[in-house]
Design a protein around this motif. Structure first.
Motif, PDB file in Angstrom:
ATOM      1  N   ALA A 296      33.032  44.034   9.530  1.00 28.51           N
ATOM      2  CA  ALA A 296      33.115  42.413  10.276  1.00 28.51           C
ATOM      3  C   ALA A 296      34.243  42.119  11.192  1.00 28.51           C
ATOM      4  CB  ALA A 296      33.001  41.321   9.348  1.00 28.51           C
ATOM      5  N   ARG A 297      35.604  42.911  10.689  1.00 26.06           N
ATOM      6  CA  ARG A 297      35.964  42.893  11.836  1.00 26.06           C
ATOM      7  C   ARG A 297      35.647  43.511  13.046  1.00 26.06           C
ATOM      8  NH1 ARG A 297      39.975  45.363   8.384  1.00 26.06           N
ATOM      9  NH2 ARG A 297      39.524  47.511   8.897  1.00 26.06           N
ATOM     10  N   ASP A 298      35.700  44.855  13.034  1.00 22.77           N
ATOM     11  CA  ASP A 298      35.508  45.988  13.912  1.00 22.77           C
ATOM     12  C   ASP A 298      34.367  44.679  15.176  1.00 22.77           C
ATOM     13  OD1 ASP A 298      37.206  47.450  13.323  1.00 22.77           O
ATOM     14  OD2 ASP A 298      35.512  48.937  12.890  1.00 22.77           O
ATOM     15  N   GLY A 299      33.226  43.969  14.025  1.00 26.97           N
ATOM     16  CA  GLY A 299      32.480  43.383  15.037  1.00 26.97           C
ATOM     17  C   GLY A 299      32.959  42.083  15.683  1.00 26.97           C
ATOM     18  N   ALA A 300      34.085  41.822  15.203  1.00 30.02           N
ATOM     19  CA  ALA A 300      34.918  40.472  16.097  1.00 30.02           C
ATOM     20  C   ALA A 300      35.916  41.574  17.273  1.00 30.02           C
ATOM     21  CB  ALA A 300      35.742  39.531  14.691  1.00 30.02           C
ATOM     22  N   TYR A 301      36.714  42.110  17.151  1.00 34.47           N
ATOM     23  CA  TYR A 301      37.194  42.730  18.128  1.00 34.47           C
ATOM     24  C   TYR A 301      36.180  42.636  19.196  1.00 34.47           C
ATOM     25  CZ  TYR A 301      41.354  43.588  14.952  1.00 34.47           C
ATOM     26  OH  TYR A 301      42.614  43.207  13.788  1.00 34.47           O
ATOM     27  N   ALA A 302      34.734  43.856  19.137  1.00 30.39           N
ATOM     28  CA  ALA A 302      33.781  43.783  19.766  1.00 30.39           C
ATOM     29  C   ALA A 302      33.641  42.766  20.604  1.00 30.39           C
ATOM     30  CB  ALA A 302      32.971  44.418  19.188  1.00 30.39           C
ATOM     31  N   LEU A 303      33.038  41.865  20.072  1.00 27.77           N
ATOM     32  CA  LEU A 303      33.172  39.755  20.450  1.00 27.77           C
ATOM     33  C   LEU A 303      34.145  39.766  21.698  1.00 27.77           C
ATOM     34  CD1 LEU A 303      30.964  38.336  20.550  1.00 27.77           C
ATOM     35  CD2 LEU A 303      32.231  36.796  18.683  1.00 27.77           C
TER      36      LEU A 303
ATOM     37  N   SER B 227      23.580  40.094   9.812  1.00 32.55           N
ATOM     38  CA  SER B 227      23.724  41.995  10.219  1.00 32.55           C
ATOM     39  C   SER B 227      24.025  42.346  11.783  1.00 32.55           C
ATOM     40  CB  SER B 227      22.107  42.257   9.351  1.00 32.55           C
ATOM     41  OG  SER B 227      21.113  42.216  10.579  1.00 32.55           O
ATOM     42  N   LEU B 228      24.187  43.918  11.261  1.00 31.95           N
ATOM     43  CA  LEU B 228      24.549  44.284  12.411  1.00 31.95           C
ATOM     44  C   LEU B 228      24.366  44.309  13.553  1.00 31.95           C
ATOM     45  CD1 LEU B 228      26.331  47.490  10.874  1.00 31.95           C
ATOM     46  CD2 LEU B 228      27.671  45.435  11.735  1.00 31.95           C
ATOM     47  N   ALA B 229      22.674  44.145  12.963  1.00 34.79           N
ATOM     48  CA  ALA B 229      21.539  44.265  14.107  1.00 34.79           C
ATOM     49  C   ALA B 229      21.639  43.143  14.955  1.00 34.79           C
ATOM     50  CB  ALA B 229      19.668  44.584  13.699  1.00 34.79           C
ATOM     51  N   VAL B 230      22.047  41.861  14.287  1.00 29.50           N
ATOM     52  CA  VAL B 230      21.936  40.930  14.924  1.00 29.50           C
ATOM     53  C   VAL B 230      23.224  40.170  15.508  1.00 29.50           C
ATOM     54  CG1 VAL B 230      22.311  37.837  14.240  1.00 29.50           C
ATOM     55  CG2 VAL B 230      20.852  39.466  13.127  1.00 29.50           C
ATOM     56  N   LEU B 231      24.216  41.268  14.788  1.00 34.82           N
ATOM     57  CA  LEU B 231      25.810  41.413  15.822  1.00 34.82           C
ATOM     58  C   LEU B 231      25.417  42.129  17.492  1.00 34.82           C
ATOM     59  CD1 LEU B 231      28.597  40.625  16.195  1.00 34.82           C
ATOM     60  CD2 LEU B 231      29.262  42.489  14.735  1.00 34.82           C
ATOM     61  N   ALA B 232      24.713  42.887  17.223  1.00 41.91           N
ATOM     62  CA  ALA B 232      24.165  43.654  18.615  1.00 41.91           C
ATOM     63  C   ALA B 232      23.755  42.732  19.237  1.00 41.91           C
ATOM     64  CB  ALA B 232      23.507  44.742  18.236  1.00 41.91           C
ATOM     65  N   ALA B 233      22.768  41.988  18.605  1.00 43.70           N
ATOM     66  CA  ALA B 233      21.425  41.143  19.799  1.00 43.70           C
ATOM     67  C   ALA B 233      23.022  39.963  20.228  1.00 43.70           C
ATOM     68  CB  ALA B 233      20.368  40.213  19.316  1.00 43.70           C
TER      69      ALA B 233
ATOM     70  N   ALA C 184       9.777  43.655   9.291  1.00 38.37           N
ATOM     71  CA  ALA C 184      11.146  43.066   9.128  1.00 38.37           C
ATOM     72  C   ALA C 184      13.199  43.992   9.951  1.00 38.37           C
ATOM     73  CB  ALA C 184      11.280  43.468   7.403  1.00 38.37           C
ATOM     74  N   THR C 185      12.737  45.110  10.477  1.00 39.95           N
ATOM     75  CA  THR C 185      13.635  45.906  10.559  1.00 39.95           C
ATOM     76  C   THR C 185      14.059  45.026  12.280  1.00 39.95           C
ATOM     77  OG1 THR C 185      13.084  48.302   9.806  1.00 39.95           O
ATOM     78  CG2 THR C 185      14.974  48.193  11.656  1.00 39.95           C
ATOM     79  N   LEU C 186      13.496  44.378  12.841  1.00 41.96           N
ATOM     80  CA  LEU C 186      13.967  43.935  14.343  1.00 41.96           C
ATOM     81  C   LEU C 186      13.658  42.858  14.324  1.00 41.96           C
ATOM     82  CD1 LEU C 186      11.868  46.813  16.288  1.00 41.96           C
ATOM     83  CD2 LEU C 186      14.001  46.328  15.812  1.00 41.96           C
ATOM     84  N   HIS C 187      13.263  42.047  12.943  1.00 40.80           N
ATOM     85  CA  HIS C 187      13.091  40.319  13.057  1.00 40.80           C
ATOM     86  C   HIS C 187      14.177  39.857  13.180  1.00 40.80           C
ATOM     87  CE1 HIS C 187      10.901  36.778  11.349  1.00 40.80           C
ATOM     88  NE2 HIS C 187      11.843  36.267  10.693  1.00 40.80           N
ATOM     89  N   TYR C 188      15.677  40.060  12.682  1.00 47.28           N
ATOM     90  CA  TYR C 188      16.292  38.281  12.773  1.00 47.28           C
ATOM     91  C   TYR C 188      16.826  39.421  14.361  1.00 47.28           C
ATOM     92  CZ  TYR C 188      15.608  36.666   8.331  1.00 47.28           C
ATOM     93  OH  TYR C 188      15.378  35.427   7.367  1.00 47.28           O
ATOM     94  N   PHE C 189      16.719  40.623  14.489  1.00 49.59           N
ATOM     95  CA  PHE C 189      17.518  40.730  15.882  1.00 49.59           C
ATOM     96  C   PHE C 189      16.726  40.455  17.100  1.00 49.59           C
ATOM     97  CE2 PHE C 189      16.709  44.519  19.461  1.00 49.59           C
ATOM     98  CZ  PHE C 189      18.097  44.454  19.909  1.00 49.59           C
ATOM     99  N   ALA C 190      15.387  39.968  16.741  1.00 45.09           N
ATOM    100  CA  ALA C 190      14.565  39.651  17.833  1.00 45.09           C
ATOM    101  C   ALA C 190      14.681  38.051  18.296  1.00 45.09           C
ATOM    102  CB  ALA C 190      12.738  40.028  17.905  1.00 45.09           C
TER     103      ALA C 190
END
Length: 343
Positions: free
Chosen positions: A161-168, A214-220, A286-292
């Motif tokens: 979560a911290r690394d994701g915030a830094y990336a943002l 999830s991490l996929a949503v963060l990537a999106a 389901a894997t790509l549901h929330y990402f898409a």
């Protein structure tokens, strides 16, 4: 390439104030839901147990989910992983139960649901070490096979979560610097406000509906940042060209012309992207549901914010010809029917 060409500029900026009031209210609503309801974080952030099993034929996900639910381990996530025969099971952290026990109980329940029982088999690794492996069934017939199991601790989740915030934050700072260097600081401020508008609204949707983040949503979300700024850059570039070409037009008219001249390009680009994202949403499982889903929300709001938020803020900050054009070229008559042709 163009589907059509609009000869008369559309007065987008005439409605900028009303639409930005709507945007501000939507933004505040998203912030409210994020603050009050919070995000439904996935196991990558909260920690938990991940179990991968394989079936000899296409797995029945609802049956698997129902079997695991009977163990009362909390909210379980079941989805295909790779093929229709591979199933990924995610369980939340249980402080009163060890990971090995969780894996054993889940695998035994799945094996029992297939009408078989588990047994322990002694095996030898490539290094000659003797290990004990739990298998389902016997005589080589395995109705379900345990492929792997992993435990994600809460400390690892907080680090992600911290690394994701830094990336943002790094992405936002990079976009601001890019726009400031390529154009002008007023465009930098306008662009980053529009991008943050998109990000907060996406996260607000996930907070309101309690969709899994999830991490996929963060990537999106990070992808939407880059995607949205690309649309803003195209409009800003047309604004700079229009300032050079039409010296008699004021800032509002120049921005209206820039947006109008990019409409065909916007429909082609975003229409093609949306078709791909909708396909992922429908057929990706389901894997790509929330990402898409995050991408769809981001693309739609990215188009809106680039036109009505970024361009409007740049206009209100007082962007003018002198900010972008150091040496004025030969003046072009805006009444010339050939002067406004879009290439």
């Amino acid at each position: 390439m163009e589907f059509f060409r609009i000869r008369r500029d559309i007065p987008f900026m005439r409605h900028a104030l009303v639409l930005n009031v709507v945007s501000a209210l939507t933004f505040l609503a998203a912030v409210f839901f994020i603050a009050t309801r919070g995000l439904h974080l996935s196991i990558e952030f909260t920690g938990g147990t991940v179990i991968e099993v394989e079936y000899p034929q296409a797995a029945q996900l609802e049956k698997v989910r129902g079997t695991v639910d009977t163990l009362n381990f909390g909210e379980v996530q079941v989805q295909n992983f790779g093929t229709s025969r591979d199933v990924l099971i995610r369980l939340p952290v249980r402080g009163d139960v060890k990971q090995a026990e969780v894996v054993t109980r889940v695998f035994e329940a799945l094996c029992k649901a297939e009408g078989a029982a588990t047994s322990s088999v002694q095996m030898t690794t490539d290094k000659g070490e003797a290990i004990s492996k739990v298998v389902c069934g016997k005589d080589g017939a395995e109705p379900v096979r345990l492929q792997r199991s992993e435990f994600v601790g809460p400390s690892v989740g907080s680090e992600l979560a911290r690394d994701g915030a830094y990336a943002l934050i790094a992405t936002v700072v990079g976009i601001m610097l890019y726009l400031a260097i390529r154009f002008e600081w007023k465009f930098s401020v306008a662009g980053i406000v529009a991008n943050l508008h998109d990000v907060v609204i996406i996260v607000g949707f996930f907070a309101f509906f309690q969709w899994e983040f999830s991490l996929a949503v963060l990537a999106a979300v990070l992808a939407v940042l880059g995607y949205s700024v690309n649309e803003s850059v195209v409009i800003f570039d047309r604004v700079r060209e229009a300032f050079r070409k039409y010296r008699k037009l004021n800032s509002r008219e120049v921005i209206d012309h820039a947006i109008t001249s990019t409409i065909s390009r916007t429909i082609i680009t975003h229409g093609s992207t949306l078709m791909m994202v909708v396909s992922m949403y429908i057929f990706g499982g389901a894997t790509l549901h929330y990402f898409a889903l995050a991408l769809m929300i981001g693309i739609l709001f990215g188009i809106y914010s680039s036109v009505f938020v970024a361009a409007a803020i740049a206009m209100w900050l007082g962007v003018k010809r002198e900010d972008l054009v150091r040496q004025g070229p030969k003046e072009t008559d805006p009444d010339d029917p050939n002067a406004g042709a879009v290439v």
